[in-house]
Every structure is written in C-alpha cells, then in structure tokens.
Design an enzyme around this catalytic site. Sequence first.
Site, short mmCIF file in Angstrom:
data_model
loop_
_atom_site.label_atom_id
_atom_site.label_comp_id
_atom_site.label_asym_id
_atom_site.label_seq_id
_atom_site.Cartn_x
_atom_site.Cartn_y
_atom_site.Cartn_z
N GLU A 14 0.84 -1.21 0.00
CA GLU A 14 0.00 0.00 0.00
C GLU A 14 0.87 1.26 0.00
O GLU A 14 0.58 2.23 -0.69
CB GLU A 14 -0.94 -0.02 1.20
CG GLU A 14 -1.85 -1.23 1.16
CD GLU A 14 -2.99 -1.16 2.13
OE1 GLU A 14 -2.80 -1.58 3.27
OE2 GLU A 14 -4.06 -0.65 1.76
N GLU A 61 -4.58 -9.40 3.65
CA GLU A 61 -5.58 -8.96 4.64
C GLU A 61 -6.85 -9.81 4.67
O GLU A 61 -7.33 -10.17 5.76
CB GLU A 61 -5.98 -7.49 4.37
CG GLU A 61 -4.92 -6.47 4.77
CD GLU A 61 -3.92 -6.18 3.67
OE1 GLU A 61 -3.86 -6.97 2.70
OE2 GLU A 61 -3.19 -5.18 3.78
#
Length: 244
Positions: free
Chosen positions: A115, A135
């Site tokens: 990210e 995730e």
Amino acid sequence: MDAFETVIFEKKDDIAHITLNRPKVLNVYNIQMRDELYQILGAIKDDSEVRVVILKGAGDKAFCAGADLSEFLTAPSPTIARQVRWERDVWGLFLSLPQPVIAALHGYVLGDGIEMALCCDLRIASQDAQFGTPEVGLGIIPAAGATQTLPRTVGRSKALEMLFTGHRLNAEEAYRTGLVNRVVSRDKLLPTVEGIARKILSYNQTAVKSAKQAITRGLDLTLNEGLELEKRLASSLLSLRCFN
Ligand code: COA
C-alpha cells in the site's frame, strides 16, 4: 528534526531518503512508524530543498511485510487497532507530496508495504521482490488505500484475485501487470533508483511538479476536466518561464 527509531531520514543533494528500519521484523508498520513517517512526510512536503523522495526498506529480506500483527494482538480488538492507525492520515500525506516519490522494493512487499509502494509515483523492484495483500485471509481488508490504488494500477481482475486468494506476484508478474516500472538485480536496485532520481533532478522542478499534478489529479477527473487542468498548469508554467 528528532532522531527516529523505526525510520531513517536523510537529506542528501536535494533528495530525501526514507528507510523503513525494523529489519528484524521485516520492517513491519507499527504505530511508532506511523507517527514517525507522519512527521517526516509533513516536513518533506514543506521543504523546497527536497526535490525527489526515495523510499526503501532496511535489511535483506523485506521492504515491508505489512502491519505489525503483534499490535493487532495486544489491542483490545482489531477494530481498535485499525482505528488507531486512522488517527493520522499517513497515506493521504504520501499522496499529497508535490515531489516525485520513488520506491525501491525488495523481498516481501506485503499488506501496508504494497500500500505504501502504491502511494509512490515510481516503483522499482529487485528480482527477489514478492507482492501481496494478505488482509482478507486475516478477516480484514486493506485500509491504507489498496482497494482503490491496486485496481487503478494492476486492473480490477488482478486486484480482486490478489485480495480473494492471497496470490503473491513475483517481480516479473508485477512488471507485467504494471505494478512496478522496472525489475533489476538486487545489487542494482539502489543505483537504479538513485539514477532515476538524479535524472529528475536535472529537469526544471516546476515542470516536474506540474507533470505530477496534471497526471495524479487528472486521473480523478473527467477527460474534459483533466484537459482543463493540463491547460491551466501548462500556461502557468509558460508564463513563469517567460518571466525568468
Ligand atoms: N507483524 C509482526 N511481526 C512480523 C510480521 C508481522 N506482520 N511479519 C513477520 N514478522 C516477524 C516474525 O514474527 C519474525 O520475528 P521473530 O524472529 O522474532 O520470530 C520476523 O518478523 C521474521 O519473520 P519470519 O516469519 O521468521 O520470516 P519468514 O521469511 O519465514 O516469513 C513472511 C516471512 C512475510 C512470509 C511471514 O513472516 C509472514 O507471513 N508474515 C505476516 C505477513 C502479513 O500477514 N502481513 C500483513 C499483515 S496485515
């Protein structure tokens, strides 16, 4: 600026070098790193001497293997752990930097690591890099922008595949999908990134910043609005050059 514990910050020849520095735990992102990055990025944003930013990870094994899961386990709940992370918008700050930001990516680039890389303008990877978003497998979803930045970079299908299955891309796949600009051998990673930074430094800095603004802001606009933005930036650059 104070000395930092989780990040090394150096300014050399108009380049800001940010090194994620928790190599024993694969540079995982914890609250302290969040606070230190927030302070560093805020200072860089207002520093007219910094013309290019390089982001990298310390140690041999990883750029960053994601969020520090030990903080998730000690927090009263994963929701509270997430809440704490949102208190400071490090990702918004990354995306708002006017200077070009180049990520040097090696080893594990997972979770918050990918990210953070997606908040950068250019991504250069070494051959050993592995990219993933674990995730969903942990019962959460990315919350540092990847649900938006990943599909805009690799396309909807590849982004969904990565989220649904935890599939990790190797460096070649990352290059094919457009996630990284170049793949180089490990020993060439920093020289390549620094070479790109020096090339950028050799150009007119207002032109560089205008190009970044036109492309990054333009992607959120309609084509007509984007063309208007380009016209405004191009003419203001032209008038500056006429007066200099
Ligand atoms: N949070 C906290 N510590 C982490 C971590 C994380 N996300 N990822 C790795 N570490 C720590 C390990 O606990 C280990 O510490 P130790 O030496 O004190 O035991 C150290 O970093 C090295 O990791 P290790 O698992 O031994 O390395 P490996 O090469 O065998 O495996 C990974 C590397 C990245 C595949 C594995 O560590 C992993 O799956 N980590 C979790 C990644 C993740 O899910 N990140 C996203 C969270 S949202």
